[in-house]
Design an enzyme around this catalytic site. Structure first.
Site, mmCIF file in Angstrom:
data_model
loop_
_atom_site.group_PDB
_atom_site.id
_atom_site.type_symbol
_atom_site.label_atom_id
_atom_site.label_comp_id
_atom_site.label_asym_id
_atom_site.label_seq_id
_atom_site.Cartn_x
_atom_site.Cartn_y
_atom_site.Cartn_z
ATOM 1 C CG ASN A 1 6.543 55.426 -7.236
ATOM 2 O OD1 ASN A 1 6.498 55.789 -8.399
ATOM 3 N ND2 ASN A 1 6.847 54.195 -6.885
ATOM 4 C CG ASP A 2 7.278 57.888 -1.325
ATOM 5 O OD1 ASP A 2 6.091 58.117 -1.045
ATOM 6 O OD2 ASP A 2 7.846 56.821 -1.042
ATOM 7 C CB CYS B 1 14.035 52.466 -8.190
ATOM 8 S SG CYS B 1 13.911 53.388 -6.655
ATOM 9 C CG HIS C 1 3.472 50.815 -1.806
ATOM 10 N ND1 HIS C 1 3.408 51.998 -1.136
ATOM 11 C CD2 HIS C 1 4.753 50.663 -2.226
ATOM 12 C CE1 HIS C 1 4.610 52.543 -1.110
ATOM 13 N NE2 HIS C 1 5.443 51.764 -1.766
ATOM 14 C CD GLU D 1 11.739 57.237 -1.047
ATOM 15 O OE1 GLU D 1 10.890 56.782 -1.824
ATOM 16 O OE2 GLU D 1 12.254 56.563 -0.134
#
Ligand code: PEP
Ligand code: MG
Length: 574
Positions: free
Chosen positions: A457-458, A505, A193, A434
């Site tokens: 991302n995850d 996203c 992050h 995710e």
């Protein structure tokens, strides 16, 4: 002496400036003068550090191993008592207010004064308590240095590059207020992050440099090449000139991209593509508007909860959500419910998981603390009166969790109805895909939801078992891994079949090198940092989907990384 360091380029562009070192070292307690406007948040930061130290004591007290010496409990009780004493928990706050100094400095001054008093005590037992006071003060100092909000003030008017061993996501929020030319860190991964926030600032940064903090001296001249992931220390005239040239070219290209702002976002075949903005704080909405985003595809609401010792109230949250909804003037605003844990820590939430990324984070935490979740949902529902607001639930893994979350949302609606508070009863509810389990079970999630949003991302972190914050495995973090691509493609297919909108996203959506690949997989809704919207739009406008789709199909059938890479290059060269 000139030398270079190599790491991971996090955000594009070049920064040239003097190094300002940021230290976690106990002996180097930073000292700076606060602006009047920052004093209240500095006091709150001190409170948060005390709360964290207290939670640490309580946590240890509750988990004393069997067979541990009996004095251990008494010792921890004593530490809790010292921490609660006004001399340590109150006086430093008075010092912050009266001298406008930073929290670390105030604490160090007060600790020194306290320790000096112990030296003159004759009673041996009492004199030995000096060490306990020092240990407790160190706990608070550690929390201040290692946690939210300790990014130092920029000390010079010259372009400055912050050099840190590590920075937390909450540091980065504070970083937004300063005007550093760039920053570099020893630790960190591409989609931590901290890195995501760095990209949103659109300033040059390089992470995972391993020993930059130790090798670079205060005031060294640094070139930060955020594209190649290189930092050049004390460059000679020739190198400096070369990079000044590159920096100017980069700025020119950025200016050119801005001209696309009012162009419609559509492919050469005429397919409309929705380009949405990701935001962290309500004020970021202006940047999304500035870049003409079609809406907010991801409002990471957890940033409202950071850098403070307490929870934001329902009313405070309502104001934040209402502000964004109203500012977007009828364009969609997707508010993700609280997603904390893992690398996003909060003062009141001591990190006790053995493996925080797999622990009680995001929706799991909200289901364990339903009052926090309901307060947030009530605030979002109330804000739904002011725009096209949607709810997004993060980290879903099982349908049981979704059922519980939907039940709590229904409960919040019923409460508001009873109170006669207006809200949109048909507010769309979406889920984040995710976790691989959710991607594989996308069909069942989609049937219960209005839309899906893929958090790549995850999804990559959990599919490849790679901690997204760990620089030691950052080289293995691969958005083009066939398993990741198949999970994304599968989710898109399910959404298409069941007529549920699906967007991406995660950081993949904002990478122009992946725009065509995602278009070819069927994606028509991308949500990214506003800073990347124009570069992605440029790709969209130059893409002919019908000619790239067959190549994308071949890429998806390829297994070896070099073949996938070769197909990607062909797709991007079309
Ligand atoms: C993601 O995981 O891709 C995502 C968008 O959420 P976050 O990065 O905040 O975890
Ligand atoms: Mg995520």
């Amino acid at each position: 002496m000139t030398f270079s360091l190599h790491g991971i380029g996090i955000s594009g562009g070049y920064a040239i400036g003097r190094a300002q070192l940021y230290s976690h070292d106990r002996l180097e307690v930073p000292h700076y003068v606060l602006r009047k406007a920052d004093i209240a948040s500095e006091v709150a930061r001190f409170d948060a550090a005390v709360a964290e130290a207290r939670a640490e004591c309580e946590q240890l007290r509750d988990h004393i191993p069997e067979g541990a010496p009996s004095e251990l409990a008494a010792f921890l009780d004593l530490h809790a008592l010292i921490l609660a004493d006004a001399m340590l928990s109150q006086v430093p706050k008075d010092l912050i207010r009266s001298t406008s100094c930073n929290a670390e400095w105030a604490l160090a001054q007060q600790t020194e004064a306290l320790l000096a008093q112990f030296d003159s005590i004759e009673d041996v037992y009492l004199r030995e308590r000096r060490q306990d006071v020092k240990q407790v003060a160190d706990k608070v100092l550690k929390a201040l240095l290692g946690h939210p909000g300790h990014v130092p003030m920029k000390v010079s008017d010259e372009p400055t590059v912050l050099v840190a061993h590590d920075l937390s996501p909450s540091d980065m929020v504070i970083f937004k207020r300063h005007t550093y030319a760039g920053f570099i860190t020893d630790l960190g991964g591409t989609t931590s992050h901290t890195a995501i926030l760095a990209r949103s600032l659109n300033i040059s940064s390089v992470m995972a440099l391993h020993n930059a903090r130790a090798l670079i001296q205060e005031g060294d001249v640094l070139i930060v090449d955020g594209i190649a992931g290189v930092v050049i220390v004390n460059p000679d005239e020739l190198i400096l000139e070369e990079y000044q040239l590159r920096q100017n070219q980069w700025r020119l290209e950025q200016q050119k991209l801005k001209r696309l702002k009012s162009s419609p976002s559509a492919t050469l075949d005429g397919d409309g593509v929705e380009l949405l903005g990701n935001i962290d704080l309500p004020q970021d909405v202006f940047e999304a508007q500035e870049e003409n985003a079609a809406g907010i595809g991801l409002f990471r609401s957890e940033f409202l909860f950071m850098n403070r010792p307490d929870l934001p109230s329902e009313d405070e949250q309502f104001e934040a959500y209402r502000h964004v909804a109203a500012a977007m003037k009828g364009k969609p605003v997707v508010i993700r419910t609280l997603d904390v844990g893992a690398d996003k820590s909060l003062a009141w939430l001591p990190d006790v998981s053995v493996n925080p990324a797999l622990g009680l984070r995001a929706i799991r935490l909200c289901l364990a603390e339903p009052r926090i979740f309901i307060a947030q949902i009530r605030a979002i529902l109330r804000a739904s009166q002011y725009g096209q607001v949607r709810i997004l639930i993060p980290m879903l893994a099982s349908l049981g969790e979704l059922d519980q979350a939907l039940e709590l949302i229904a409960q919040a609606k019923a409460e508001l109805e009873r109170e006669g508070q207006p809200f949109n009863p048909g507010i769309p509810i979406g889920g984040m895909i995710e976790i691989p389990a959710a991607a594989l079970a996308a069909e069942w999630f989609a049937r219960k939801l209005d839309f899906l949003s893929i958090g790549t991302n995850d999804l990559i972190q959990y599919t490849l078992a790679i901690d997204r914050t760990d620089d030691a495995v950052a080289h293995l973090y691969d958005p083009l891994h066939p398993a990741v691509l198949h999970l994304v493609a599968h989710t898109l297919k399910v959404g298409h079949r069941l007529k549920r909108p699906v967007s991406v996203c995660g950081e993949m959506a904002g990478d122009p090198k992946l725009t065509r690949l995602l278009l070819g997989m069927g994606l028509r809704s991308f949500s990214m940092h506003p800073a990347h919207l124009m570069a992605v739009k440029q790709q969209v406008m130059h893409s002919h989907v019908s000619s790239l789709t067959p190549l994308v199909a071949k890429l998806l059938r390829a297994g070896r990384p070099e073949r996938i890479q070769a197909y990607l290059e062909r797709i991007n060269a079309l």
